[in-house]
Write an enzyme that holds these catalytic residues in place. Structure first.
Site, PDB file in Angstrom:
ATOM      1  N   GLU A  85      47.984  51.912  53.131  1.00 30.18           N
ATOM      2  CA  GLU A  85      46.941  51.991  53.384  1.00 30.18           C
ATOM      3  C   GLU A  85      45.820  51.861  54.067  1.00 30.18           C
ATOM      4  OE1 GLU A  85      45.043  48.789  50.773  1.00 30.18           O
ATOM      5  OE2 GLU A  85      42.894  48.721  51.684  1.00 30.18           O
ATOM      6  N   LYS A 275      44.477  39.868  46.617  1.00 33.92           N
ATOM      7  CA  LYS A 275      44.950  41.339  47.272  1.00 33.92           C
ATOM      8  C   LYS A 275      45.004  42.262  48.731  1.00 33.92           C
ATOM      9  CE  LYS A 275      44.735  46.082  47.240  1.00 33.92           C
ATOM     10  NZ  LYS A 275      44.876  46.540  48.157  1.00 33.92           N
ATOM     11  N   ASP A 291      62.072  41.451  50.060  1.00 32.74           N
ATOM     12  CA  ASP A 291      61.928  40.990  48.356  1.00 32.74           C
ATOM     13  C   ASP A 291      60.339  41.289  48.518  1.00 32.74           C
ATOM     14  OD1 ASP A 291      61.211  41.837  45.567  1.00 32.74           O
ATOM     15  OD2 ASP A 291      63.750  41.345  44.991  1.00 32.74           O
ATOM     16  N   HIS A 388      36.674  51.327  56.666  1.00 31.08           N
ATOM     17  CA  HIS A 388      37.674  51.516  55.273  1.00 31.08           C
ATOM     18  C   HIS A 388      37.305  53.317  55.568  1.00 31.08           C
ATOM     19  CE1 HIS A 388      39.359  49.202  52.842  1.00 31.08           C
ATOM     20  NE2 HIS A 388      39.349  48.456  53.574  1.00 31.08           N
TER      21      HIS A 388
HETATM   22  C1  MEV Z   1      41.489  46.434  50.443  1.00 34.39           C
HETATM   23  O1  MEV Z   1      42.345  46.475  51.110  1.00 34.39           O
HETATM   24  C2  MEV Z   1      41.373  44.688  50.830  1.00 34.39           C
HETATM   25  C3  MEV Z   1      39.475  44.276  49.696  1.00 34.39           C
HETATM   26  O2  MEV Z   1      39.216  44.194  48.783  1.00 34.39           O
HETATM   27  C4  MEV Z   1      40.273  42.414  50.045  1.00 34.39           C
HETATM   28  C5  MEV Z   1      38.887  41.667  50.042  1.00 34.39           C
HETATM   29  O3  MEV Z   1      37.887  41.934  49.087  1.00 34.39           O
HETATM   30  O4  MEV Z   1      39.139  40.351  50.166  1.00 34.39           O
HETATM   31  C6  MEV Z   1      39.306  44.099  51.088  1.00 34.39           C
END
Ligand code: MEV
Length: 437
Positions: A85, A275, A291, A388
């Protein structure tokens, strides 16, 4: 062409590829070329990778990057990260640099034990099982002594074995619930071997000593490791929270804490919040040959321990001090498994100064905390799309096979223009039109 096949695993690698190409790509050579171009020309290295799993036909590359400038408990680390990513490594590096100037990260291991269970059913009286368990309590240790010998030398082993009656939740269901210390090994093989021996010991005893039927259902470690816990933390005076897109330190701190609180009470947000933490954690876990599925499963279960899925991180302001921290379960290994086999994993661990499992727990937790800090900092200030899309720009340019010259021109153009897919494509096409005039 039939899509089922017997004896596939017996075919050579080239024969496997031929079958795939015949069956799914109408004998198209492009597919064969793509699959084979990822083979490593170093035959020994290729063979090593081929043998990690079954039915290997090629390699699947992920970028292996590094995030420098991580100050953890007074020591500087460059953290290896394997991740596809865009912007994750950039975000980690940015957070590392931010905290480098503000005292760095503090991390400590709270506990290191792991759990494994033998799940079995018994259709006789529970009290018979209790007697059996008491009679076998030493034998479980004796029968596993060859398995535990070297782990014991390293300071680990079986710490405890409990008998659990689960018949209220499921008819005839009981467990041996064992606790292990596996030191620098992740310990899956060690734990599973011990458990399978417990099961054999129990079954053998049952055959001659119990009146009912005892049925071993399975013996397996648990990836839920709430007692293999690490804490990572950063803190500084609120007034030091500068460089936040013109937002005052106090407003930034308050907004940041609000963002964490939202993830604490709102599962839709908590999942995305966590995430982002896993972006950092998985990347280091993967780079160090651990793992990541086990880590993911264990951490998400931990995030739900209150009965609701919640944020893994917490933040506070107390007497003018901003604090941001996280406690997570991490069962990691720095010996065994891929750690001494995969050359890049070995290199990653060497870069980290050959950490013990405890040290690696701290590093991984810090990478997760840093990632969450970076994400929340962007989200509560500029928004994440700006950063991003800048990273995404390169992916789009590569997709359209931009030349180095075109890349340079477009990167410069998008320094002052918003990046989105169609804007990039249009600008690239316009550039190409001008060139061909
Ligand atoms: C993207 O991979 C992760 C985010 O969405 C985490 C978040 O929203 O805190 C930027």
């Amino acid at each position: 062409m039939h899509k089922t096949i017997t004896g596939f695993s017996k075919l050579s690698k080239s024969q496997k590829i031929d079958w795939i190409v015949d069956t799914y790509f109408k004998n198209n050579d492009d597919a064969k070329i793509i699959l084979k171009q990822y083979w490593n020309s170093n035959e020994k290295l290729q063979q090593l990778h081929d043998e990690f799993i079954e039915n290997t036909i090629t390699n699947y590359y992920l970028p292996f990057g590094v995030a420098p400038n991580f100050l953890i408990n007074g020591k500087i680390y460059t953290i290896p990260m394997a991740i596809e990513e865009s912007s994750v490594v950039a975000a980690a590096s940015k957070a590392a640099k931010f905290w480098l100037d503000r005292g760095g990260f503090k991390a400590k291991v709270i506990s290191t034990t792991k759990i494994g269970q033998v799940h079995f059913t018994y259709d006789g009286e529970t009290k018979e099982l209790i007697t059996a368990f008491n009679e076998l309590s030493q034998k479980f240790y004796d029968d596993t002594s060859t398995i535990t010998k070297s782990m014991k030398k390293r300071g680990g082993g079986i710490l405890d074995i409990e008998f659990k009656n689960k018949t209220k939740e499921l008819d005839n269901y009981y467990q041996l619930h064992a606790t292990f210390e596996t030191i620098d090994a992740m310990g899956a093989n060690f734990i599973n071997s011990c458990l399978e021996q417990f099961a054999t010991t129990l079954k053998t005893y049952a055959e001659t000593n119990l009146s009912g039927n005892l049925n071993i259902i399975m013996s397996i470690l648990s990836n839920y490791v709430p007692n293999c816990l690490v804490r990572a933390e950063v803190s500084c005076k609120v007034e030091e929270l500068t460089e936040n897109d013109g937002i005052s330190p106090q407003s930034f701190a308050e907004k940041f804490i609000q963002a964490v609180k939202i993830a604490e009470i709102e599962p839709y947000r908590a999942v995305t919040h966590n995430k982002g933490i896993m972006n950092g954690i998985d990347a280091v876990v993967l780079a160090t040959g651990n793992d990541f599925r086990a880590i993911e499963a264990g951490i998400h279960a931990y995030a739900s321990r209150s009965g609701q899925y919640r944020s893994l991180t917490q933040a506070s302001i107390d007497k003018g001090v901003f604090k941001f921290w996280m406690e997570i379960p991490l069962a990691l290994g720095t010996v065994g498994g891929l750690t001494s086999l995969h050359p890049l994993v070995k290199l990653a661990l060497e870069m980290l100064d050959k950490p013990s499992a405890k040290e690696l727990m701290k590093i991984v937790a810090v990478a997760g905390l840093a990632q969450n800090f970076a994400a929340l900092r962007s989200l509560t200030t500029t928004g994440i799309q700006e950063g991003h899309m800048k990273m995404h720009l390169m992916n789009i340019l590569n997709q359209f096979k931009a030349t180095p010259e075109e890349k340079e021109q477009l990167i410069s153009h998008f320094k002052t223009n918003a990046v989105n897919h169609s804007a990039v494509v249009e600008t690239l096409e316009a550039l190409r039109r001008v060139k061909h005039q």
